[in-house]
Design a protein around this motif. Structure first.
Motif, PDB file in Angstrom:
ATOM      1  N   GLN A  86       0.827  -1.213   0.000  1.00  0.00           N
ATOM      2  CA  GLN A  86       0.000   0.000   0.000  1.00  0.00           C
ATOM      3  C   GLN A  86       0.856   1.256   0.000  1.00  0.00           C
ATOM      4  N   THR A  87       1.914   1.261   0.784  1.00  0.00           N
ATOM      5  CA  THR A  87       2.777   2.434   0.895  1.00  0.00           C
ATOM      6  C   THR A  87       3.439   2.771  -0.438  1.00  0.00           C
ATOM      7  N   LEU A  88       3.965   1.756  -1.101  1.00  0.00           N
ATOM      8  CA  LEU A  88       4.647   2.024  -2.366  1.00  0.00           C
ATOM      9  C   LEU A  88       3.663   2.384  -3.476  1.00  0.00           C
ATOM     10  N   VAL A  89       2.450   1.818  -3.441  1.00  0.00           N
ATOM     11  CA  VAL A  89       1.430   2.200  -4.415  1.00  0.00           C
ATOM     12  C   VAL A  89       1.006   3.646  -4.186  1.00  0.00           C
ATOM     13  N   PHE A  90       0.798   4.025  -2.924  1.00  0.00           N
ATOM     14  CA  PHE A  90       0.478   5.425  -2.618  1.00  0.00           C
ATOM     15  C   PHE A  90       1.620   6.343  -3.036  1.00  0.00           C
ATOM     16  N   GLY A  91       2.864   5.853  -2.892  1.00  0.00           N
ATOM     17  CA  GLY A  91       4.010   6.671  -3.269  1.00  0.00           C
ATOM     18  C   GLY A  91       4.028   7.020  -4.742  1.00  0.00           C
ATOM     19  N   ALA A  92       3.363   6.189  -5.554  1.00  0.00           N
ATOM     20  CA  ALA A  92       3.302   6.477  -6.992  1.00  0.00           C
ATOM     21  C   ALA A  92       2.559   7.774  -7.268  1.00  0.00           C
ATOM     22  N   ALA A  93       1.708   8.192  -6.347  1.00  0.00           N
ATOM     23  CA  ALA A  93       0.960   9.440  -6.551  1.00  0.00           C
ATOM     24  C   ALA A  93       1.884  10.646  -6.641  1.00  0.00           C
ATOM     25  N   VAL A 165       7.235  -5.967  -5.307  1.00  0.00           N
ATOM     26  CA  VAL A 165       6.477  -4.787  -4.878  1.00  0.00           C
ATOM     27  C   VAL A 165       6.992  -3.530  -5.573  1.00  0.00           C
ATOM     28  N   VAL A 166       8.306  -3.383  -5.687  1.00  0.00           N
ATOM     29  CA  VAL A 166       8.883  -2.193  -6.328  1.00  0.00           C
ATOM     30  C   VAL A 166       8.499  -2.135  -7.805  1.00  0.00           C
ATOM     31  N   VAL A 167       8.531  -3.262  -8.494  1.00  0.00           N
ATOM     32  CA  VAL A 167       8.141  -3.285  -9.908  1.00  0.00           C
ATOM     33  C   VAL A 167       6.664  -2.904 -10.060  1.00  0.00           C
ATOM     34  N   VAL A 230      -0.389  -8.913  -5.290  1.00  0.00           N
ATOM     35  CA  VAL A 230       0.975  -8.505  -4.925  1.00  0.00           C
ATOM     36  C   VAL A 230       1.188  -8.664  -3.427  1.00  0.00           C
ATOM     37  N   SER A 231       0.169  -8.337  -2.629  1.00  0.00           N
ATOM     38  CA  SER A 231       0.274  -8.539  -1.174  1.00  0.00           C
ATOM     39  C   SER A 231       0.478 -10.008  -0.842  1.00  0.00           C
ATOM     40  N   ASN A 232      -0.261 -10.892  -1.524  1.00  0.00           N
ATOM     41  CA  ASN A 232      -0.067 -12.326  -1.317  1.00  0.00           C
ATOM     42  C   ASN A 232       1.354 -12.750  -1.673  1.00  0.00           C
ATOM     43  N   SER A 233       1.889 -12.208  -2.764  1.00  0.00           N
ATOM     44  CA  SER A 233       3.260 -12.537  -3.156  1.00  0.00           C
ATOM     45  C   SER A 233       4.239 -12.139  -2.061  1.00  0.00           C
ATOM     46  N   ALA A 234       4.073 -10.929  -1.533  1.00  0.00           N
ATOM     47  CA  ALA A 234       4.972 -10.460  -0.482  1.00  0.00           C
ATOM     48  C   ALA A 234       4.820 -11.300   0.779  1.00  0.00           C
ATOM     49  N   ARG A 235       3.585 -11.704   1.102  1.00  0.00           N
ATOM     50  CA  ARG A 235       3.368 -12.491   2.321  1.00  0.00           C
ATOM     51  C   ARG A 235       3.977 -13.880   2.221  1.00  0.00           C
TER      52      ARG A 235
END
Length: 283
Positions: A86-93, A165-167, A230-235
């Protein structure tokens, strides 16, 4: 005696064109460095980008976390991979806002007047914003460890988790670049950027299991929303398991490949859209 007229070959024309357009990589780096120097001169930009994710971690870990039970896994281990996404997706803004501010300040007109590669301005903007995202990622990992997150993945699995997540965040930056070029006004861009990011991240498995949601939202969160994937991948890479339905699952490849597929698909669509919008500026 008349002077000989030099012959201009097709190779010469191509070389001149390449020189005029400039090098994509070189020009992208120049623009990225310009944006990063701006952040260094205005450190409040980075501070505000970093404060928001810390607040989300503390709120959900210590205020909402006590009311949320995840079968078979501590809530903090469920929360941290999702909240990093969520943080990195929000950072795209920040990409959309930065593009709109550059348009308003007139710097984009100067870029377009220079003999630089047409795609370099947006690519440099996206690259510099990923540096901010990486800073956010480091902060999130440190804060997560401080509040009790204990990832069990190997170093290679953790690197793959963060890379996925970064990609994904990189692909969202291209969406935001297109929004910034389309709307142009920073105020409008800020509203338009977050108005769809909030439901996309909250109607997902970032904070809670989708099984607690109404059926329509549950179906969206589990089967449609790429943020959940993506969250599932990270988990699964950081903790060895993720919640699928009511059970803990451990399928790594399907989640990682699906996440990368979404990221590539988004960029295949929005990189050309961004280039087209850039070309239409001033029309």
């Amino acid at each position: 005696m008349s002077a000989a007229t030099p012959t201009v070959t097709g190779h010469d024309v191509a070389e001149i064109a390449r020189t005029y357009r400039g090098s994509f990589l070189r020009d992208s780096i120049v623009v990225a460095r310009r944006n990063l120097r701006r952040i260094a001169r205005q450190p409040q930009i980075a501070v505000f980008v970093l404060i928001q994710p810390i607040m989300f971690v503390l709120l959900f870990r210590y205020i909402f976390g006590g009311a949320i039970t995840i079968p078979g896994i501590p809530y903090v281990d469920f929360l941290m991979p999702g909240i990093i996404v969520q943080t990195l997706v929000f950072g795209a803004a920040t990409t959309a806002i930065g593009v709109a501010e550059d348009l308003k300040s007139g710097i984009v007109d100067r870029f377009r007047a220079l003999p630089m590669n047409r795609s370099a301005a947006m690519a440099g903007r996206v690259v510099s914003d990923q540096v901010l995202n990486l800073m956010s990622l480091v902060v999130m990992v440190v804060v997560g460890l401080l509040v009790g997150w204990r990832p069990t993945g190997t170093p290679a699995e953790l690197a793959l988790a963060f890379g996925v997540v970064v990609v994904f965040a990189l692909s969202f930056s291209w969406i935001m670049a297109a929004i910034g070029l389309a709307l142009k006004e920073p105020e409008a861009v800020q509203s338009a950027g977050f108005i769809w990011l909030f439901p996309l991240t909250f109607i997902s498995n970032v904070f809670v299991p989708p099984s607690t949601m109404p059926p329509i939202l549950q179906n969206f969160a589990e089967n449609i929303n790429p943020v959940s994937l993506v969250s599932n991948s990270a988990r699964v890479l950081t903790t060895g398991a993720y919640l699928c339905g009511e059970d803990l699952c451990t399928d790594v490849s399907a989640n990682v490949l699906g996440s990368l597929g979404w990221s590539i698909g988004i960029m295949v669509v929005f990189v050309p859209v961004t280039a087209w919008l850039w070309g239409r500026l001033g029309d």
